[in-house]
Motif scaffolding. Structure first.
Motif, PDB file in Angstrom:
ATOM      1  N   VAL A   1      12.149  -3.503   0.703  1.00 47.81           N
ATOM      2  CA  VAL A   1      12.776  -4.701   0.145  1.00 47.81           C
ATOM      3  C   VAL A   1      13.053  -5.664   1.289  1.00 47.81           C
ATOM      4  O   VAL A   1      13.781  -5.331   2.223  1.00 47.81           O
ATOM      5  CB  VAL A   1      14.093  -4.359  -0.588  1.00 47.81           C
ATOM      6  N   HIS A   2      12.462  -6.853   1.192  1.00 46.97           N
ATOM      7  CA  HIS A   2      12.718  -7.904   2.177  1.00 46.97           C
ATOM      8  C   HIS A   2      13.584  -8.971   1.516  1.00 46.97           C
ATOM      9  O   HIS A   2      13.218  -9.516   0.470  1.00 46.97           O
ATOM     10  CB  HIS A   2      11.413  -8.525   2.679  1.00 46.97           C
ATOM     11  N   ASN A   3      14.738  -9.250   2.111  1.00 48.93           N
ATOM     12  CA  ASN A   3      15.649 -10.269   1.592  1.00 48.93           C
ATOM     13  C   ASN A   3      15.187 -11.631   2.090  1.00 48.93           C
ATOM     14  O   ASN A   3      15.482 -12.035   3.196  1.00 48.93           O
ATOM     15  CB  ASN A   3      17.081  -9.984   2.054  1.00 48.93           C
ATOM     16  N   ASN A   4      14.460 -12.338   1.245  1.00 52.98           N
ATOM     17  CA  ASN A   4      13.904 -13.644   1.596  1.00 52.98           C
ATOM     18  C   ASN A   4      14.834 -14.751   1.097  1.00 52.98           C
ATOM     19  O   ASN A   4      14.472 -15.560   0.251  1.00 52.98           O
ATOM     20  CB  ASN A   4      12.508 -13.786   0.983  1.00 52.98           C
ATOM     21  N   SER A   5      16.059 -14.728   1.608  1.00 53.01           N
ATOM     22  CA  SER A   5      17.058 -15.720   1.208  1.00 53.01           C
ATOM     23  C   SER A   5      17.967 -16.004   2.386  1.00 53.01           C
ATOM     24  O   SER A   5      17.835 -15.399   3.447  1.00 53.01           O
ATOM     25  CB  SER A   5      17.880 -15.206   0.019  1.00 53.01           C
ATOM     26  N   SER A   6      18.913 -16.903   2.175  1.00 55.94           N
ATOM     27  CA  SER A   6      19.855 -17.226   3.247  1.00 55.94           C
ATOM     28  C   SER A   6      21.167 -16.478   3.095  1.00 55.94           C
ATOM     29  O   SER A   6      22.076 -16.650   3.899  1.00 55.94           O
ATOM     30  CB  SER A   6      20.121 -18.733   3.271  1.00 55.94           C
TER      31      SER A   6
ATOM     32  N   PHE B   1      23.361  -0.286  -0.290  1.00 56.11           N
ATOM     33  CA  PHE B   1      22.970  -0.989   0.936  1.00 56.11           C
ATOM     34  C   PHE B   1      23.319  -2.461   0.795  1.00 56.11           C
ATOM     35  O   PHE B   1      23.336  -2.999  -0.311  1.00 56.11           O
ATOM     36  CB  PHE B   1      21.451  -0.902   1.174  1.00 56.11           C
ATOM     37  N   LYS B   2      23.521  -3.105   1.924  1.00 62.25           N
ATOM     38  CA  LYS B   2      23.684  -4.556   1.960  1.00 62.25           C
ATOM     39  C   LYS B   2      22.830  -5.057   3.120  1.00 62.25           C
ATOM     40  O   LYS B   2      23.034  -4.632   4.260  1.00 62.25           O
ATOM     41  CB  LYS B   2      25.152  -4.935   2.165  1.00 62.25           C
ATOM     42  N   ILE B   3      21.857  -5.905   2.806  1.00 66.87           N
ATOM     43  CA  ILE B   3      20.986  -6.408   3.861  1.00 66.87           C
ATOM     44  C   ILE B   3      21.172  -7.916   4.006  1.00 66.87           C
ATOM     45  O   ILE B   3      21.286  -8.636   3.028  1.00 66.87           O
ATOM     46  CB  ILE B   3      19.503  -6.026   3.638  1.00 66.87           C
ATOM     47  N   ARG B   4      21.224  -8.340   5.259  1.00 69.42           N
ATOM     48  CA  ARG B   4      21.436  -9.758   5.576  1.00 69.42           C
ATOM     49  C   ARG B   4      20.191 -10.582   5.299  1.00 69.42           C
ATOM     50  O   ARG B   4      19.110 -10.044   5.088  1.00 69.42           O
ATOM     51  CB  ARG B   4      21.820  -9.898   7.051  1.00 69.42           C
ATOM     52  N   ALA B   5      20.358 -11.870   5.345  1.00 68.27           N
ATOM     53  CA  ALA B   5      19.253 -12.805   5.158  1.00 68.27           C
ATOM     54  C   ALA B   5      18.136 -12.473   6.140  1.00 68.27           C
ATOM     55  O   ALA B   5      18.381 -12.266   7.328  1.00 68.27           O
ATOM     56  CB  ALA B   5      19.743 -14.227   5.370  1.00 68.27           C
ATOM     57  N   GLY B   6      16.917 -12.372   5.625  1.00 63.52           N
ATOM     58  CA  GLY B   6      15.765 -12.112   6.472  1.00 63.52           C
ATOM     59  C   GLY B   6      15.559 -10.662   6.860  1.00 63.52           C
ATOM     60  O   GLY B   6      14.543 -10.330   7.471  1.00 63.52           O
ATOM     61  N   GLU B   7      16.470  -9.765   6.515  1.00 63.72           N
ATOM     62  CA  GLU B   7      16.320  -8.351   6.869  1.00 63.72           C
ATOM     63  C   GLU B   7      15.455  -7.623   5.846  1.00 63.72           C
ATOM     64  O   GLU B   7      15.281  -8.077   4.721  1.00 63.72           O
ATOM     65  CB  GLU B   7      17.684  -7.659   6.954  1.00 63.72           C
TER      66      GLU B   7
END
Length: 140
Positions: free
Chosen positions: A68-73, A92-98
């Motif tokens: 899963v790629h977080n493609n957001s800000s 899980f919690k992934i930051r923007a771009g992670e």
């Protein structure tokens, strides 16, 4: 953001190459070659739906991995739960771009159920935020 996406795709490619090499080396009569199974992939963008949770992937007993790629800000929360996710109930919690690599090598055992996602609006997630989700699985 493009550099991060390209880096995530390069990482994904390297992991897929490694997995394929491992499967080729498993020899005749193995599950990969003896039963006619092949590795399949499903790549899909999952768009933010306001403040509502979204289904990232469905349950899949043949799953080999999920990326899963977080493609957001903003930050994306992910629950290994097909029914619920909240700001207080997530895995899980992934930051923007992670990018989250959920596979046997990383976790030792693989969850085969559904994944839910929810963007944290307080972290700056835009209305048009999306996750790029790749599932790798056995197929006939």
């Amino acid at each position: 953001m493009w550099n991060q996406l390209i880096q995530a795709l390069c990482d994904l490619s390297a992991k897929l190459d490694s997995l394929l090499q491992e499967m080729r080396g498993s020899g005749p009569g193995s599950e990969a070659t003896g039963s006619g199974k092949r590795i399949g992939t499903s790549i899909s963008p999952v768009m933010r739906q306001g403040s509502s949770p979204v289904r990232l992937v469905n349950a899949n007993p043949g799953r080999l991995g999920v990326i899963v790629h977080n493609n957001s800000s903003g930050e994306l929360m992910i629950a290994l739960d097909g029914q619920r996710i909240t700001e207080n109930h997530y895995t899980f919690k992934i930051r923007a771009g992670e990018t989250l690599h959920f596979d046997l090598r990383t976790f030792g055992e693989l969850y085969k159920g559904a994944f839910m996602g929810l963007w944290d609006g307080a972290s700056g997630a835009e209305v048009d935020s999306k996750a790029l989700v790749t599932e790798i699985f056995w197929t006939n």
